[in-house]
Design an enzyme around this catalytic site. Structure first.
Site, PDB file in Angstrom:
ATOM      1  N   SER A   1      -0.678  -0.732  -4.783  1.00  0.00           N
ATOM      2  CA  SER A   1      -1.522   0.412  -5.121  1.00  0.00           C
ATOM      3  C   SER A   1      -1.277   1.538  -4.119  1.00  0.00           C
ATOM      4  O   SER A   1      -0.774   1.312  -3.007  1.00  0.00           O
ATOM      5  CB  SER A   1      -3.001   0.016  -5.078  1.00  0.00           C
ATOM      6  OG  SER A   1      -3.842   1.124  -5.347  1.00  0.00           O
TER       7      SER A   1
ATOM      8  N   GLU B   1       0.829  -1.203   0.000  1.00  0.00           N
ATOM      9  CA  GLU B   1       0.000   0.000   0.000  1.00  0.00           C
ATOM     10  C   GLU B   1       0.866   1.257   0.000  1.00  0.00           C
ATOM     11  O   GLU B   1       1.736   1.418   0.863  1.00  0.00           O
ATOM     12  CB  GLU B   1      -0.885   0.054   1.253  1.00  0.00           C
ATOM     13  CG  GLU B   1      -1.953  -1.011   1.327  1.00  0.00           C
ATOM     14  CD  GLU B   1      -2.789  -0.890   2.595  1.00  0.00           C
ATOM     15  OE1 GLU B   1      -3.840  -1.551   2.655  1.00  0.00           O
ATOM     16  OE2 GLU B   1      -2.397  -0.152   3.523  1.00  0.00           O
ATOM     17  N   CYS B   2       0.623   2.134  -0.940  1.00  0.00           N
ATOM     18  CA  CYS B   2       1.207   3.477  -0.962  1.00  0.00           C
ATOM     19  C   CYS B   2       2.731   3.425  -0.774  1.00  0.00           C
ATOM     20  O   CYS B   2       3.454   3.069  -1.690  1.00  0.00           O
ATOM     21  CB  CYS B   2       0.539   4.362   0.087  1.00  0.00           C
ATOM     22  SG  CYS B   2       0.742   6.126  -0.221  1.00  0.00           S
ATOM     23  N   GLY B   3       3.249   3.767   0.397  1.00  0.00           N
ATOM     24  CA  GLY B   3       4.687   3.721   0.614  1.00  0.00           C
ATOM     25  C   GLY B   3       5.277   2.350   0.368  1.00  0.00           C
ATOM     26  O   GLY B   3       6.416   2.224  -0.100  1.00  0.00           O
TER      27      GLY B   3
END
Length: 450
Positions: free
Chosen positions: A428, A334-336
């Protein structure tokens, strides 16, 4: 069979962001925890950083409340559980009291929790009365506690502010500008691009909270004892029994990254993995030489951009993670976490640093916010709710497996965040709330037919 519970509760809100809600919430939690009371703090809306301060202040886990993301039933169950064990419940709001759908006022009204308004009064006088009158009476039936004026210059200023109130009972006190220096340029709770600096990153974090609690102790709000707090008591109904989460991850071990670079983890998400039957273990991509033995990996968000060189230098860990991916085992990033998987990152000073190279693509940091808001991800197994919040862009050539969408938005090819997929790897910018669909969560971690 659980019974209804009654407990003093306050929703700390404001007319807008930046008024000092987090400082006041943490100070109030610290003040009562120091006096031996059991304090439970909740954060309204998606947020990973404020809860670090509230957990340090209260000495108890901090959970999320969000009428859309986590849902009314989840909110009711968590509040009831807290009311059964706590002497005081504090809920920090998000943005302004009436901002957005399923706003803070909706939450306060649904559960009968009185609202404490925090107002930055540093540049106003009698106008405080108009703001308080508007907040209190804008919506009929809103439970109300009063107002705490923040960043007040002194006693004379506080007197001007109090005199502007139509109802003197609204006055719960005034706080001075809290800072580490005399001119107020070094804030007590410092910020950076994603929000507050996490409490665990500052060696004097507890002393900062004590300073805020000491300042609050001199206000009418801060002088309230256990008996006086009962004026804020709310009733929390026992939630109906719900179906247990199916043990779709029974017998599986999920390894979760957790360190300074990967710290955006909702306790509720870990709980959902455990309710699904998974054994959860933690590891540090910054410091560990290898993954722990596991069946699946979760790389949550955080600050890989602040630790890019150290992440790139840990070659032994990279090799271990690469072996996991090449074996086709599940990885949800996720993200980072997704950023770290890419080939390289260009930092906001223009330097480009290589990363892990497990997801083809490059990340570029930006000075402006790239995306913010609630999102939902529809998978065959169910719909996950969550959010997005990032200051970078990712240009990847990996196949797009799915896309998120805003609440109520019809699906479209460019509706929201891309979910990239390569073998067992999914990545994502989307941050998922796992409890919104345990079956979809199980699919992220390898149980596709759930």
């Amino acid at each position: 069979m659980s019974r209804d519970a009654r407990c003093p509760a306050l929703v700390i809100s404001a007319a807008a962001s930046g008024q000092g809600k987090t400082t006041v919430t943490a100070a109030l939690a610290r003040l009562h925890a120091r006096q031996g009371r059991r304090v439970r703090v909740f954060k309204c809306g998606p947020d990973y950083l404020d809860p670090y301060w509230h957990q340090l202040a209260s000495g108890a886990p901090v959970e999320q409340l969000d009428l859309w993301m986590t849902g009314p039933a989840d909110c009711a169950a968590r509040l009831h559980a807290a009311a059964c064990e706590a002497d005081l419940i504090l809920v920090e709001g998000v943005m302004g009291l009436f901002d957005g759908e399923d706003c803070v006022a909706d939450l306060a009204q649904r559960f009968g929790m009185p609202v404490l308004a925090v107002v930055d009064a540093g540049a106003m006088g009698g106008t405080l009365g108009a703001i308080v009158h508007g907040l209190r009476h804008y919506r009929e039936g809103l439970p109300w506690a009063g107002v705490l004026a923040n960043r007040v210059a002194g006693e004379r200023h506080a007197g001007m502010l109090r005199a502007g109130l139509r109802d003197g009972a609204d006055w719960l006190g005034a706080l001075p500008r809290l800072a580490l220096d005399a001119d107020g340029r070094a804030p007590l709770l410092p910020e950076r691009h994603l929000g507050l600096v996490s409490a665990h990153e500052l060696p004097d974090a507890l002393q900062r909270l004590d300073a805020a609690a000491d300042a609050l102790a001199g206000t009418p709000l801060g002088r309230m004892d256990a008996r006086a707090l009962q004026r804020f008591a709310a009733d929390f109904a026992a939630p109906p029994a719900c179906a247990p989460v199916p043990p779709l991850l029974a017998g599986r071990t999920v390894a979760v990254a957790r360190d300074a670079a990967f710290c955006f983890i909702y306790p509720g998400n870990v709980q959902t993995l455990q309710q699904l039957g998974a054994r959860v273990v933690f590891f540090s991509p910054l410091h560990d030489a290898a993954l722990p033995p596991c069946d699946a990996v979760w790389l949550p968000g955080g600050y890989p951009e602040l630790h890019a060189a150290a992440l790139a230098a840990n070659g032994a860990f990279q090799a271990s993670l690469r072996a996991h991916v090449q074996a086709g085992r599940p990885l949800w990033a996720e993200c980072g976490g997704m950023m770290a998987l890419c080939d390289a990152i260009t930092l906001d000073d223009g330097r480009t640093v290589p990363l892990w190279g497990l997801l083809p693509g490059r990340v570029v940091m930006q000075r402006r916010l790239a995306a913010l808001g609630p999102q939902q991800l529809a998978l065959p197994q169910g719909c996950l709710r969550g959010h997005t919040f990032h200051y970078s862009t990712c240009d990847s050539t990996a196949p797009v497996d799915a896309r998120t969408a805003r609440p109520g938005q019809q699906g479209s090819p460019d509706a929201g965040e891309a979910v990239f997929r390569a073998g067992g790897l999914r990545a994502s910018y989307f941050h998922a709330w796992f409890a919104s669909s345990p079956r979809a969560t199980a699919a992220l971690f390898g149980v596709e037919g759930a």
